[in-house]
Design a protein around this motif. Sequence first.
Motif, mmCIF file in Angstrom:
data_model
loop_
_atom_site.group_PDB
_atom_site.id
_atom_site.type_symbol
_atom_site.label_atom_id
_atom_site.label_comp_id
_atom_site.label_asym_id
_atom_site.label_seq_id
_atom_site.Cartn_x
_atom_site.Cartn_y
_atom_site.Cartn_z
ATOM 1 N N CYS A 113 0.828 -1.201 0.000
ATOM 2 C CA CYS A 113 0.000 0.000 0.000
ATOM 3 C C CYS A 113 0.863 1.252 0.000
ATOM 4 N N ILE A 114 1.853 1.293 0.874
ATOM 5 C CA ILE A 114 2.701 2.480 1.029
ATOM 6 C C ILE A 114 3.580 2.718 -0.196
ATOM 7 N N ASN A 115 4.103 1.638 -0.779
ATOM 8 C CA ASN A 115 5.121 1.766 -1.827
ATOM 9 C C ASN A 115 4.597 1.642 -3.247
ATOM 10 N N GLU A 116 3.409 1.052 -3.421
ATOM 11 C CA GLU A 116 2.953 0.767 -4.782
ATOM 12 C C GLU A 116 1.544 1.253 -5.103
ATOM 13 N N ALA A 117 0.666 1.310 -4.122
ATOM 14 C CA ALA A 117 -0.738 1.584 -4.404
ATOM 15 C C ALA A 117 -1.006 3.077 -4.585
ATOM 16 N N ASP A 118 -2.025 3.355 -5.380
ATOM 17 C CA ASP A 118 -2.480 4.732 -5.527
ATOM 18 C C ASP A 118 -3.393 5.091 -4.353
ATOM 19 N N ASP A 119 -3.264 6.305 -3.868
ATOM 20 C CA ASP A 119 -4.159 6.817 -2.814
ATOM 21 C C ASP A 119 -4.120 5.967 -1.557
ATOM 22 N N CYS A 120 -2.942 5.507 -1.182
ATOM 23 C CA CYS A 120 -2.824 4.727 0.060
ATOM 24 C C CYS A 120 -3.118 5.642 1.249
ATOM 25 N N PRO A 121 -3.941 5.205 2.190
ATOM 26 C CA PRO A 121 -4.280 6.059 3.330
ATOM 27 C C PRO A 121 -3.168 6.176 4.366
ATOM 28 N N PHE A 122 -2.112 5.365 4.249
ATOM 29 C CA PHE A 122 -1.015 5.414 5.214
ATOM 30 C C PHE A 122 0.059 6.394 4.736
ATOM 31 N N THR A 123 0.636 7.124 5.682
ATOM 32 C CA THR A 123 1.658 8.110 5.329
ATOM 33 C C THR A 123 3.013 7.806 5.950
ATOM 34 N N GLY A 124 3.067 6.876 6.901
ATOM 35 C CA GLY A 124 4.324 6.580 7.568
ATOM 36 C C GLY A 124 4.894 5.238 7.156
ATOM 37 N N SER A 125 5.491 4.538 8.138
ATOM 38 C CA SER A 125 6.115 3.247 7.900
ATOM 39 C C SER A 125 5.094 2.116 8.026
ATOM 40 N N VAL A 126 5.574 0.894 7.765
ATOM 41 C CA VAL A 126 4.718 -0.276 7.938
ATOM 42 C C VAL A 126 4.290 -0.409 9.396
ATOM 43 N N ASP A 127 5.201 -0.172 10.314
ATOM 44 C CA ASP A 127 4.840 -0.238 11.733
ATOM 45 C C ASP A 127 3.774 0.799 12.076
ATOM 46 N N ASP A 128 3.898 1.992 11.488
ATOM 47 C CA ASP A 128 2.881 3.020 11.714
ATOM 48 C C ASP A 128 1.530 2.562 11.180
ATOM 49 N N ASP A 187 -3.998 -10.578 -5.546
ATOM 50 C CA ASP A 187 -4.779 -9.841 -6.531
ATOM 51 C C ASP A 187 -5.880 -9.007 -5.880
ATOM 52 N N MET A 188 -6.208 -9.313 -4.643
ATOM 53 C CA MET A 188 -7.255 -8.558 -3.934
ATOM 54 C C MET A 188 -6.679 -7.450 -3.053
ATOM 55 N N TRP A 189 -5.373 -7.319 -3.004
ATOM 56 C CA TRP A 189 -4.787 -6.267 -2.166
ATOM 57 C C TRP A 189 -5.296 -4.869 -2.552
ATOM 58 N N PRO A 190 -5.436 -4.533 -3.850
ATOM 59 C CA PRO A 190 -5.992 -3.210 -4.182
ATOM 60 C C PRO A 190 -7.409 -3.014 -3.627
ATOM 61 N N THR A 191 -8.184 -4.082 -3.571
ATOM 62 C CA THR A 191 -9.533 -3.991 -3.000
ATOM 63 C C THR A 191 -9.465 -3.593 -1.532
ATOM 64 N N LEU A 192 -8.504 -4.156 -0.808
ATOM 65 C CA LEU A 192 -8.361 -3.823 0.603
ATOM 66 C C LEU A 192 -7.906 -2.371 0.774
ATOM 67 N N VAL A 193 -7.058 -1.897 -0.129
ATOM 68 C CA VAL A 193 -6.661 -0.489 -0.072
ATOM 69 C C VAL A 193 -7.895 0.400 -0.219
ATOM 70 N N ASP A 194 -8.750 0.081 -1.190
ATOM 71 C CA ASP A 194 -9.966 0.871 -1.406
ATOM 72 C C ASP A 194 -10.883 0.806 -0.192
ATOM 73 N N ALA A 195 -11.053 -0.398 0.372
ATOM 74 C CA ALA A 195 -11.950 -0.551 1.513
ATOM 75 C C ALA A 195 -11.424 0.204 2.721
ATOM 76 N N TYR A 196 -10.117 0.124 2.947
ATOM 77 C CA TYR A 196 -9.526 0.816 4.099
ATOM 78 C C TYR A 196 -9.616 2.331 3.910
ATOM 79 N N ARG A 197 -9.351 2.802 2.692
ATOM 80 C CA ARG A 197 -9.407 4.243 2.444
ATOM 81 C C ARG A 197 -10.835 4.765 2.623
ATOM 82 N N GLN A 198 -11.826 4.027 2.129
ATOM 83 C CA GLN A 198 -13.213 4.456 2.285
ATOM 84 C C GLN A 198 -13.595 4.542 3.757
ATOM 85 N N ASP A 199 -13.071 3.618 4.550
ATOM 86 C CA ASP A 199 -13.387 3.617 5.981
ATOM 87 C C ASP A 199 -12.630 4.733 6.703
ATOM 88 N N ALA A 200 -11.314 4.826 6.441
ATOM 89 C CA ALA A 200 -10.478 5.760 7.198
ATOM 90 C C ALA A 200 -10.640 7.201 6.740
#
Length: 537
Positions: A305-320, A361-374
């Motif tokens: 999410c942090i390194n490859e996805a578009d519009d990732c809701p995370f701004t820090g590290s993986v631990d963050d 292949d479903m990782w982008p779906t989780l990015v979308d779901a997390y962004r919609q929630d967060a």
Amino acid sequence: MTSPSPTPRSRRAVPAGVLGLVAATALVLSGCFPTPTAETEKDQGGSGTTSSGAPVAPEGIFAEEAMAEYVSQELQWDDCQDLDNHGTKLECATLKAPLDYEDPAKGNIEVVMARTMPAGNSAPSRHLLTNPGGPGSSGVDFLSWAADNVFSHEMNEEFRLTSFDPRGVQRSTPVRCLTDEQIDEQRAEPQSDPQDLDWDQALREAEEEVESCREKSGPIVDHMDTVSAAHDMELMRLVLGQEKLDYLGFSYGTALGSRYAELFPTHVGAMVLDGGMDPSLSGRELSAQQMEGFVSATRDWASYCINEADDCPFTGSVDDALKDIQQRLESLDESPVTSGGRTVNGVTWLDGFIVPLYDKDMWPTLVDAYRQDAVDGSPAMMLQLADLNYDRNPDGTYASNLVQAFAAVNCADYGGPAFKDELVGDYRALTEASPLFGRYFISTSLFCTAWPHQAENAPSAVKAAGSPDIVVVGTTGDPATPYRWSQALAEQLENGTLVTYEGFGHTAYGKSNCVDAAIEGFLIDGTVPADGKTCQS
């Protein structure tokens, strides 16, 4: 979905509803695959002979007089009545099996089977039995989609692809405990800390719920263990007239297959176990190690999410990112939200979050779901994923009895905590190991404590002495059946061969040409892969 099989389904911590104690946090097959109806010619399945006409001699308890009517039955194959037609030609039959193999006179159950119809006039003589996992997933629904979408043309040419709903599942004398409305109610109830549990009251509630299972289901609740289901597979072999059992099992289906091999090693044909489970582990150990797999998969997804996805809701590290996820869960535990009039608490949210971790292949779906929630404040996508997990339809009905069958099989195989201290000890150990996931992976449940038969067949290593080669396939980044389980299973088997898929997701067949060639070469031609063979994604 590209993954052909579901997980052995993780357990979670203690909510107020008792059956919710063992409700799943995993992708279920019937929730994401379409289901076809077969238009087939009526056919009578042969009984007791091989493809060449030679008799298949029953052995052990199957040779006893009390089993004669079961072994000699002829299957009546006809159209599968409750499948939507998506092009796959399937036919179904009902196998009559003993309720209790130790006392066949107790009565019988029905086990519904399905198999492919050949495209031409001649049918392959070999049946390949397959199980998609669960426990509690429908093999009939699996085959209706997978025959054309997972299995190759060569596999369809070589085999009558065959599957079944295991005892207690969906069409096969199903176990029922709760109404659809009651399941919804339990999913909406808040999670309880087992340290604050009124043990006596919780046990009374568990006993009431188990009694409801018995009233709605009958005596099948006493006979849902994996060993009994493995005996059903031997009965299938005999009734189908197969000299040996060819088998491909995924996830929990590997536990079923390895137990069959331990019971009937000389009857094993070509057997592949993809996404191996370690049969020597207790329920507590399975949950702890599976939790580690999901923590690792979450870190992999967060990095993506942090390194490859578009519009990732995370701004820090993986631990963050993991801290952010944990804070979201804690906030939902304290203050659940609503979506479409339904309650979304921490448990429900995590039920949805875990689903896309099964397939990269479903990782982008989780990015979308997390962004919609967060970001947007809408948990609607997470709730949809959670419903997929539970096999819930948009109209509020549940398409199968998956959650209830899952609970029943695990109760029969692993049992529950004998004392409150046991449950609290599990809770503390898992939450210390993972503050994020620990409370959702409690390895035992009060519901299982009240179950009528407490783990009669204790977990044990399998050897399958005298069997031919058995191929075990493990995926290095599998969250649900960690790679070390496949390593352990291959090591335990007297003639186990390990194939490693270096990739992400649950199970490997259908994800790598290298893996597919190894599996199909073994099943079709008997070519045993080199032990330690490694395939890339």
